[in-house]
Design an enzyme around this catalytic site. Structure first.
Site, mmCIF file in Angstrom:
data_model
loop_
_atom_site.group_PDB
_atom_site.id
_atom_site.type_symbol
_atom_site.label_atom_id
_atom_site.label_comp_id
_atom_site.label_asym_id
_atom_site.label_seq_id
_atom_site.Cartn_x
_atom_site.Cartn_y
_atom_site.Cartn_z
ATOM 1 N N GLU A 1 10.933 0.601 9.416
ATOM 2 C CA GLU A 1 11.751 1.723 9.219
ATOM 3 C C GLU A 1 11.088 3.064 9.539
ATOM 4 O O GLU A 1 10.119 3.562 8.716
ATOM 5 C CB GLU A 1 12.207 1.805 7.754
ATOM 6 C CG GLU A 1 12.889 0.463 7.377
ATOM 7 C CD GLU A 1 14.451 0.502 7.987
ATOM 8 O OE1 GLU A 1 14.945 1.428 8.623
ATOM 9 O OE2 GLU A 1 15.283 -0.474 7.808
ATOM 10 N N LEU A 2 11.398 3.619 10.675
ATOM 11 C CA LEU A 2 10.542 4.670 11.152
ATOM 12 C C LEU A 2 11.214 6.198 11.216
ATOM 13 O O LEU A 2 12.293 6.526 10.474
ATOM 14 C CB LEU A 2 9.930 4.408 12.750
ATOM 15 C CG LEU A 2 9.494 3.038 12.956
ATOM 16 C CD1 LEU A 2 9.196 2.676 14.240
ATOM 17 C CD2 LEU A 2 8.283 2.850 11.714
ATOM 18 N N SER B 1 22.658 6.426 2.799
ATOM 19 C CA SER B 1 21.484 5.337 1.990
ATOM 20 C C SER B 1 22.373 4.740 0.681
ATOM 21 O O SER B 1 23.071 5.320 -0.182
ATOM 22 C CB SER B 1 20.703 6.057 1.383
ATOM 23 O OG SER B 1 19.976 6.912 2.311
ATOM 24 N N LYS C 1 0.828 -1.212 0.046
ATOM 25 C CA LYS C 1 -0.064 -0.047 -0.040
ATOM 26 C C LYS C 1 0.879 1.381 0.039
ATOM 27 O O LYS C 1 1.556 1.426 0.946
ATOM 28 C CB LYS C 1 -1.016 -0.051 1.337
ATOM 29 C CG LYS C 1 -2.100 1.044 1.171
ATOM 30 C CD LYS C 1 -2.357 1.681 2.447
ATOM 31 C CE LYS C 1 -1.576 2.743 3.143
ATOM 32 N NZ LYS C 1 -1.425 3.845 2.179
ATOM 33 N N PRO C 2 0.941 1.935 -1.174
ATOM 34 C CA PRO C 2 1.680 3.128 -1.171
ATOM 35 C C PRO C 2 1.093 4.380 -0.423
ATOM 36 O O PRO C 2 -0.077 4.193 -0.082
ATOM 37 C CB PRO C 2 2.039 3.470 -2.729
ATOM 38 C CG PRO C 2 0.772 2.734 -3.453
ATOM 39 C CD PRO C 2 0.388 1.502 -2.366
ATOM 40 N N ALA C 3 1.582 5.537 -0.347
ATOM 41 C CA ALA C 3 0.976 6.442 0.217
ATOM 42 C C ALA C 3 -0.181 7.179 -0.377
ATOM 43 O O ALA C 3 0.291 7.099 -1.692
ATOM 44 C CB ALA C 3 1.987 7.500 0.810
ATOM 45 N N CYS D 1 13.933 10.776 5.961
ATOM 46 C CA CYS D 1 14.158 10.334 7.488
ATOM 47 C C CYS D 1 15.579 10.486 8.016
ATOM 48 O O CYS D 1 15.706 10.586 9.189
ATOM 49 C CB CYS D 1 13.760 8.873 7.786
ATOM 50 S SG CYS D 1 14.601 7.578 6.314
HETATM 51 P P1 NAP Z 1 3.040 7.957 7.920
HETATM 52 O O1 NAP Z 1 2.011 9.133 8.242
HETATM 53 O O2 NAP Z 1 3.413 7.121 9.123
HETATM 54 O O3 NAP Z 1 2.579 7.424 6.695
HETATM 55 C C1 NAP Z 1 3.212 6.357 6.126
HETATM 56 C C2 NAP Z 1 2.170 5.165 5.561
HETATM 57 O O4 NAP Z 1 1.413 4.350 6.441
HETATM 58 C C3 NAP Z 1 1.284 5.821 4.596
HETATM 59 O O5 NAP Z 1 1.034 4.881 3.439
HETATM 60 C C4 NAP Z 1 0.052 5.683 5.369
HETATM 61 O O6 NAP Z 1 -1.158 6.043 4.498
HETATM 62 C C5 NAP Z 1 0.059 4.538 6.263
HETATM 63 N N1 NAP Z 1 -0.717 4.546 7.375
HETATM 64 C C6 NAP Z 1 -0.984 5.429 8.135
HETATM 65 N N2 NAP Z 1 -1.604 4.895 9.194
HETATM 66 C C7 NAP Z 1 -1.781 3.756 8.858
HETATM 67 C C8 NAP Z 1 -2.799 2.496 9.308
HETATM 68 N N3 NAP Z 1 -3.251 2.748 10.591
HETATM 69 N N4 NAP Z 1 -2.706 1.322 8.681
HETATM 70 C C9 NAP Z 1 -1.836 0.999 7.706
HETATM 71 N N5 NAP Z 1 -1.277 2.119 7.086
HETATM 72 C C10 NAP Z 1 -1.304 3.468 7.593
HETATM 73 O O7 NAP Z 1 4.424 8.753 7.399
HETATM 74 P P2 NAP Z 1 4.517 9.738 6.275
HETATM 75 O O8 NAP Z 1 4.105 10.940 6.654
HETATM 76 O O9 NAP Z 1 4.016 8.925 4.898
HETATM 77 O O10 NAP Z 1 6.037 9.655 5.941
HETATM 78 C C11 NAP Z 1 7.121 10.341 6.691
HETATM 79 C C12 NAP Z 1 7.607 9.362 7.868
HETATM 80 O O11 NAP Z 1 8.264 8.282 7.305
HETATM 81 C C13 NAP Z 1 8.445 10.152 8.679
HETATM 82 O O12 NAP Z 1 8.432 9.832 9.938
HETATM 83 C C14 NAP Z 1 10.013 9.433 8.160
HETATM 84 O O13 NAP Z 1 10.905 9.674 8.819
HETATM 85 C C15 NAP Z 1 9.509 8.105 7.788
HETATM 86 N N6 NAP Z 1 10.651 7.605 7.143
HETATM 87 C C16 NAP Z 1 11.249 6.474 7.509
HETATM 88 C C17 NAP Z 1 12.066 6.024 6.694
HETATM 89 C C18 NAP Z 1 12.962 5.098 7.103
HETATM 90 O O14 NAP Z 1 13.890 4.147 6.334
HETATM 91 N N7 NAP Z 1 13.499 5.032 8.384
HETATM 92 C C19 NAP Z 1 12.171 6.259 5.315
HETATM 93 C C20 NAP Z 1 11.405 7.224 4.861
HETATM 94 C C21 NAP Z 1 10.392 7.828 5.569
HETATM 95 P P3 NAP Z 1 -2.046 7.305 4.941
HETATM 96 O O15 NAP Z 1 -1.464 8.532 4.477
HETATM 97 O O16 NAP Z 1 -3.172 7.008 4.151
HETATM 98 O O17 NAP Z 1 -2.517 7.289 6.363
#
Ligand code: NAP
Length: 490
Positions: free
Chosen positions: A261-262, A452, A185-187, A295
């Site tokens: 990966e948070l 990376s 599931k992509p964003a 991130c």
């Molecule tokens: P996010 O809000 O956590 O969303 C990530 C994904 O999770 C989206 O596809 C989102 O879809 C989905 N999601 C949200 N709630 C969910 C649920 N209850 N069940 C299933 N899926 C759900 O993060 P983001 O704002 O897109 O991305 C930024 C974050 O990602 C930052 O914290 C960044 O540090 C982190 N990140 C980490 C890494 C790493 O490798 N450590 C790499 C890249 C990014 P919806 O938007 O529809 O909710």
């Protein structure tokens, strides 16, 4: 619409349906979700919006495909990945344009991401044929142990919008290499890139159902039943820490293998003996790559007093020379932030730091719309209690704090619940080793602003995650170890 002919052609050709069991199909409800251009706020196109029933159909398809992909000879799985690698390169221009349109990053960075994403395919094509096992004589000599590495089974992937392709291939490539079918599931902001990639894998010969892509605006409602069903055996999530925790709880229900990966809160430490020009060069990458929406982005700069003036002036000069604009335009280095929420967060964090006493050396005010633009910004004298030092900025803002010693920098860097990456600039080898050993993070950028690499183990400690992606260990996350005890009578 403000799109030109090339953009229109790429959008018209874009896949916008769900990809389930090797078929492109509308969602069961017929509902669609809008995809926006963050540079203009205009709707680019609409994609099918999955319901929980579509999610279950994807799980059925992946479950049906699992025995096929698991039984496929490793060389064949490897060749699918090699073909996908080649196709990705052939389609770079269109894929990069599609990515820039929905995500906003400058075209050059989007092309860079396609190349980075493709490297995961090549790396894991090479790993697919190296999965090994073992044969062992028991200590008492009376039994023999045969050790097998087997695919973990169906995987569930959830990815963010900031690297719409690479965060997907970093999971899909090792899954295919290990023999696992998956659902991704992509964003919702960036579904088009992943849908285009699904077509790449289909064209490369991936069996039907071995990868399923579902877009869902109600992510929780669609994904939770899949995670709790029990037929999927692994979840791999990239995204924010709060969502990662929620998915880990759901995964506990059926004890799914979990990789997370948070979020990050990287420090960027520049010590008195650093080569300041090289530190500024590294800071430009660590801070400005992807508009700071990474991130791994440098979130907090701790610069020792002897070099802080020079470092700040040079960084502000370099950041101030960048051109902000729509990522599709020539010469643009800084695209828009992803959406209104992202822009609001960056604006609030800067306002909070300034209210607490920080000074603005560059930027500091959101650019008028349309689009979600924030200019490169440098803040100095950022008080320790500012929200900027505790929350991910996810924008082009460099907050600089002066430190007097290596120990002060180390203590400040470690004073966070995150532990993804830290950057350190010093030319003293003992200092470099000491600080690298004492920083609490899964990765360190030592005299470099980029960590990376598909060939290296990427991941965090503390609340930045579980497990590693890429490198020699990347495929391990997709393999189970089974041992067969064999009676032996001599
Ligand atoms: P996010 O809000 O956590 O969303 C990530 C994904 O999770 C989206 O596809 C989102 O879809 C989905 N999601 C949200 N709630 C969910 C649920 N209850 N069940 C299933 N899926 C759900 O993060 P983001 O704002 O897109 O991305 C930024 C974050 O990602 C930052 O914290 C960044 O540090 C982190 N990140 C980490 C890494 C790493 O490798 N450590 C790499 C890249 C990014 P919806 O938007 O529809 O909710």
């Amino acid at each position: 619409m403000t799109t030109n002919a090339d953009e229109r052609r790429v959008l018209d050709a874009a896949r916008t349906e769900l990809f389930i069991g090797g078929q492109w199909r509308a969602g069961e409800s017929g509902a669609t979700a809008k995809v926006e251009d963050p540079a203009t706020g205009e709707v680019l196109t609409e994609v099918a919006d999955a319901t929980p029933a579509d999610g279950m159909a994807a799980l059925d398809a992946a479950t049906a495909a699992q025995p096929t992909i698991a039984a496929m000879p490793p060389r064949q799985r490897s060749e699918i990945l090699y073909r996908a690698y080649t196709l990705l390169h052939e389609r770079t221009d269109d894929l990069a344009l599609l990515m820039t349109l929905e995500m906003g990053k400058p075209l050059a960075e989007a092309k860079g991401e396609v190349g980075y994403a493709a490297e995961f395919l090549r790396w894991f094509a090479e790993e697919a044929v190296r999965i090994d096992g073992g044969y062992q004589i028991a200590p008492n000599g009376q039994t023999r142990f045969l050790t097998l590495r087997q695919p973990v089974g169906v995987c569930v992937f959830v990815t963010p919008w900031n690297f719409p392709l690479a965060m997907g291939t970093r999971k899909i490539a090792p899954a295919v290499a290990a023999g696992c079918a998956s659902i991704i599931k992509p964003a919702p902001q960036t579904p088009l890139t992943m849908l285009a990639f699904a077509q790449v894998l289909a064209d490369a010969g991936l069996p039907d159902g071995a990868l399923n892509v579902i877009n869902a605006t109600d992510a929780g409602a669609v994904m939770e039943p899949i995670i709790r069903d029990g037929r999927a055996r692994k979840i791999s999530f990239t995204g924010s820490t709060p969502v990662g925790k929620k998915l880990l709880e759901q995964a506990a229900d059926k004890v799914l293998r979990s990789s997370l990966e948070l979020g990050g809160n990287a420090s960027f430490i520049v010590l008195d003996d650093a080569d300041v020009d090289s530190a500024v060069e590294g800071a430009m990458i660590a801070k400005m790559r992807n508009m700071g929406e990474a991130c791994t982005a440098a979130n907090r700069f701790y610069v020792q007093s002897g070099v802080v003036e020079e470092f700040t002036a040079k960084l502000a000069e370099r950041m101030g020379a960048l051109t902000v604009g729509r990522g599709t335009e020539d010469g643009v280095n800084v695209g828009p932030l992803i959406d209104g929420k992202g822009l609001e967060k960056v604006t609030d964090l800067v306002a909070d730091a300034v209210a607490n006493g920080a000074s603005v050396a560059l930027g500091g005010e959101a650019v008028d719309g349309p689009g979600y633009f924030y200019p490169p910004t440098v803040l100095t004298g950022v008080p320790a209690g500012s929200r900027l030092n505790h929350e991910e900025i996810f924008g082009p803002v460099a907050p600089i704090t002066v430190v007097e010693s290596e120990q002060e920098a180390l203590d400040a860097a470690n004073s966070t619940e995150f532990g993804l990456v830290n950057y350190v600039y010093t030319q003293d080898l003992d200092r470099a080793l000491r600080i690298s050993e004492n920083l609490d993070s899964g990765m360190i950028g030592l005299n470099t602003g980029l960590v990376s690499n598909p060939a290296a183990p990427f991941g965090g400690v503390k609340e930045s995650g579980l497990g590693r992606e890429g490198g020699m260990v990347g495929i391990e996350e997709f393999l189970e170890t089974k041992y067969v005890a064999i009676g032996f009578s001599g």
